[in-house]
Scaffold this motif. Structure first.
Motif, mmCIF file in Angstrom:
data_model
loop_
_atom_site.group_PDB
_atom_site.id
_atom_site.type_symbol
_atom_site.label_atom_id
_atom_site.label_comp_id
_atom_site.label_asym_id
_atom_site.label_seq_id
_atom_site.Cartn_x
_atom_site.Cartn_y
_atom_site.Cartn_z
ATOM 1 N N ASN A 93 40.539 -12.736 -20.616
ATOM 2 C CA ASN A 93 41.647 -11.684 -20.970
ATOM 3 C C ASN A 93 42.759 -12.172 -19.894
ATOM 4 N N PRO A 94 44.215 -11.944 -20.331
ATOM 5 C CA PRO A 94 45.173 -12.510 -19.268
ATOM 6 C C PRO A 94 45.343 -11.389 -18.153
ATOM 7 N N ILE A 95 44.403 -11.275 -17.390
ATOM 8 C CA ILE A 95 44.509 -9.998 -16.274
ATOM 9 C C ILE A 95 45.217 -10.352 -15.200
ATOM 10 N N ASP A 96 46.206 -9.713 -14.999
ATOM 11 C CA ASP A 96 47.165 -9.974 -13.550
ATOM 12 C C ASP A 96 46.211 -9.700 -12.378
ATOM 13 N N ILE A 97 45.856 -8.388 -12.247
ATOM 14 C CA ILE A 97 45.231 -8.150 -10.895
ATOM 15 C C ILE A 97 43.819 -7.109 -11.327
ATOM 16 N N LEU A 98 43.009 -7.630 -10.384
ATOM 17 C CA LEU A 98 41.770 -6.878 -10.556
ATOM 18 C C LEU A 98 41.830 -5.888 -9.310
ATOM 19 N N THR A 99 41.689 -4.573 -9.594
ATOM 20 C CA THR A 99 41.740 -3.483 -8.755
ATOM 21 C C THR A 99 40.616 -3.234 -8.054
ATOM 22 N N HIS A 100 40.911 -2.607 -6.715
ATOM 23 C CA HIS A 100 39.785 -2.285 -5.942
ATOM 24 C C HIS A 100 38.309 -2.737 -6.113
ATOM 25 N N ILE A 101 38.378 -3.951 -6.109
ATOM 26 C CA ILE A 101 37.074 -4.697 -6.202
ATOM 27 C C ILE A 101 36.019 -4.466 -5.067
ATOM 28 N N ASN A 102 34.962 -4.455 -5.590
ATOM 29 C CA ASN A 102 33.824 -3.885 -4.554
ATOM 30 C C ASN A 102 33.864 -2.525 -4.175
ATOM 31 N N TYR A 103 34.568 -1.725 -4.756
ATOM 32 C CA TYR A 103 34.615 -0.132 -4.652
ATOM 33 C C TYR A 103 33.491 0.602 -5.645
#
Length: 258
Positions: free
Chosen positions: A152-162
């Motif tokens: 997927n053309p994802i721009d930003i991964l949010t709050h990774i590891n939460y």
């Protein structure tokens, strides 16, 4: 540290308190050049954005941009819903959006029961019990993230590891390879300084986002500044501060594919 843009904010289209215009006005008052409205994805069973509301959201965004004079991007914080990397942003949805965020959340409609078990339930149990996640949990979450970034053309991964646990180095390396940013979230402290250093060592780029659910938190950087004071990463690796704006992969994808 001066924030240039805030790419993760919520409105009543999911469970934010303030309108698109109020969020945009708050961004302008803090000197930001851009803001994104990124309500929760369609598969969130309680707070999900409704597809039938997309024209209304776009109209509010256009009006907020006209009234405030700052760039207002229409986005969504999509949900990762399978180990194969599926999200609830379908191909036919892409035309409506300007920016593509993705994260792992609870209370979702997953693609399969096995995906719910491996992505949400196992991670949530480890989080609630305060136990170190098993290697299998980390392996499954890492697989889901990596497949999502690749597919997927994802721009930003949010709050990774939460409330979810992955191999941060492996995921960050994949982000660096594909041009996806990792968010330093200022609503919750989701990584340690050591973990931030580990990810930075892969060459991945970062953005600082407020994850604001009310207009008064738009543009907030407090947690990020505290974290960066403990870490060793260069501010030059963060692309939405000091006048800089990121180069997002989704915009390029749309130009070539939609």
């Amino acid at each position: 540290m001066e924030l240039t843009a805030d790419y993760h904010t919520h409105t009543p289209y999911s469970h934010g308190k303030n309108t698109v215009l109020e969020n945009a006005s708050a961004a302008k008052s803090k000197g930001l050049k851009q803001i994104a409205i990124t309500d929760h994805g369609f598969n969130h069973l309680i707070f999900g954005l409704k597809r039938k509301k997309l024209p209304d959201l776009r109209a509010e965004i256009n009006e907020a941009e006209r009234l405030t004079g700052i760039k207002v991007l229409m986005g969504m914080e999509s949900n990762l819903i399978s180990l194969d990397g599926d999200t609830d942003m379908k191909r036919e949805d892409l035309q409506y959006f300007d920016i593509y965020l993705c994260g792992i959340h609870e209370v979702l409609k997953y693609r399969r029961l096995s995906d719910m078990y491996n992505i949400m339930l196992k991670n949530y149990c480890a989080y609630k019990l305060g136990k170190k996640p098993s290697e299998k949990v980390v392996e499954c979450t890492t697989k889901a993230y990596v497949n999502a970034i690749k597919n997927n053309p994802i721009d930003i991964l949010t709050h990774i590891n939460y409330k979810c646990y992955c191999n941060l180095s492996e995921v960050a390396k994949c982000c660096a390879d594909y041009g996806t940013y990792i968010e330093i979230n200022t609503k919750k402290r989701h990584v340690s300084a050591e973990e931030l250093n580990l990810m930075a060592s892969t060459g991945v780029r970062f953005v600082i986002d407020s994850d604001a659910h009310s207009a008064d938190r738009v543009g907030d950087t407090k947690i990020a500044e505290e974290l960066l004071a403990e870490a060793d990463i260069s501010l030059g690796q963060i692309d939405n501060i000091e006048g800089r704006l990121p180069k997002f992969r989704f915009a390029e994808y749309k130009t070539k594919n939609l």
